[in-house]
Design an enzyme around this catalytic site. Sequence first.
Site, PDB file in Angstrom:
ATOM      1  N   CYS A 186       0.677  -1.235   0.047  1.00 42.53           N
ATOM      2  CA  CYS A 186       0.157   0.013  -0.076  1.00 42.53           C
ATOM      3  C   CYS A 186       0.828   1.399   0.022  1.00 42.53           C
ATOM      4  O   CYS A 186       1.441   1.652   1.060  1.00 42.53           O
ATOM      5  CB  CYS A 186      -0.938   0.137   1.193  1.00 42.53           C
ATOM      6  SG  CYS A 186      -1.953   1.342   1.323  1.00 42.53           S
ATOM      7  N   CYS A 218      -0.314   4.137   2.140  1.00 46.83           N
ATOM      8  CA  CYS A 218      -0.238   3.811   3.411  1.00 46.83           C
ATOM      9  C   CYS A 218       1.194   4.077   3.955  1.00 46.83           C
ATOM     10  O   CYS A 218       1.588   4.822   5.008  1.00 46.83           O
ATOM     11  CB  CYS A 218      -0.499   2.645   3.992  1.00 46.83           C
ATOM     12  SG  CYS A 218      -1.934   1.832   3.207  1.00 46.83           S
ATOM     13  N   ASP A 219       2.179   3.885   3.198  1.00 42.80           N
ATOM     14  CA  ASP A 219       3.575   3.539   3.610  1.00 42.80           C
ATOM     15  C   ASP A 219       4.533   4.686   2.740  1.00 42.80           C
ATOM     16  O   ASP A 219       5.529   4.849   3.371  1.00 42.80           O
ATOM     17  CB  ASP A 219       3.975   2.057   3.319  1.00 42.80           C
ATOM     18  CG  ASP A 219       3.111   1.376   4.289  1.00 42.80           C
ATOM     19  OD1 ASP A 219       3.041   1.569   5.586  1.00 42.80           O
ATOM     20  OD2 ASP A 219       3.161  -0.067   4.096  1.00 42.80           O
TER      21      ASP A 219
END
Length: 343
Positions: A144, A147-148
Amino acid sequence: MSDARPESIVIIGSGPAAWTAAIYAARANLNPLVFEGEPVGTELPGGQLMLTTDIENFPGFPEAISGPDLMDRMRAQAVHHGARVVSELVKQVDLSAKPFGIVPNYSAPVTAHTVIIATGAAARWIGLDNELRLATTGGGVSACAVCDGAMPFYRNKALAVVGGGDTAMEEAMYLTKFASEVVVIHRRDSFRASKVMANRVLEHPKVRVIWNAQVSDVLGDDFITGLQLTDTATGAVSTIDVGGLFVAIGHTPNTKFLQGQLDTTEHGYIKVSSWRTETNVPGVFAAGDVIDDYYRQAITSAGTGCMAALEAERWLAHHGIGESPVLETAEAPVPVTPDATSP
Ligand code: NAP
């Protein structure tokens, strides 16, 4: 099924949607029973966030919080307000008659007036040992980018994205903000992504595409240093240096245990009404990534968990159904040899 009084509300899952639903249901005195699942392979109770290191975009944590810590806190908050938790997977449900039937892997089946399904979706991985190892240890492999990707670890490095669909295009574009170069690796010679998204990627000055290539190994001990690639046309093997790998080859919603009892979208996600979490079976609600192939964020998942609990509460009130029996079942032990049956 059991002779015990039906539960008011059973929640199946243990990600942000499930725990948020449990917090709301518990605070509404509905005495929710949560089946949080059990570890099977890379699938852990807590869901995809259990494989996420620092979460910097969940409001309320200016210093970031790790995925497992966030899940622990949400779970603790649900338990604090009275949610009861069973650490088992649900292997089967019967949604054909009311009250609904829920069959866990080991303990006795239960019945429930309402069910919230929040079993999430599993990111697909290529399936390489080193890929999964570095994804689990925070070594620079992720499923992701949103997300990261913004974490300092990934800044100003060459970052690889694997996949040729819309998700891969989106992740590649997102990563251009932080990376020195984005290398999209695709196993064929054309993208399946929509033309507009594919063109955006192809025209971006920071993006390089490697066609007809399969990642055959991820290099690096504690942190990723590169990839071994195998040419899908010629079989030739090569390596490239990268500082991060984002695997964007699709997700699989965790709905197998439903055995087709709920309507799903063409991609297998549970169908819910617009801006609601009700499914096609009255009294059954769904929340989180199991309904969402678009946002897939912890915060949106938590939001739909809240919606599902409020809708279930209103459904119960509308049907004049009260609280669950207060049962002694809390914190059943995690079985030593879990069955591979998965929601
Ligand atoms: P997808 O469309 O199924 O694409 C998966 C990609 O991964 C494909 O290019 C596939 O290659 C590749 N792939 C699959 N298994 C692989 C493996 N083992 N090794 C290497 N490559 C592999 O999945 P998605 O991109 O996640 O999209 C899912 C759905 O959500 C789609 O309908 C998409 O349009 C939608 N979506 C829309 C948006 C948007 O509109 N903003 C954003 C994201 C997703 P092949 O092409 O060779 O099969």
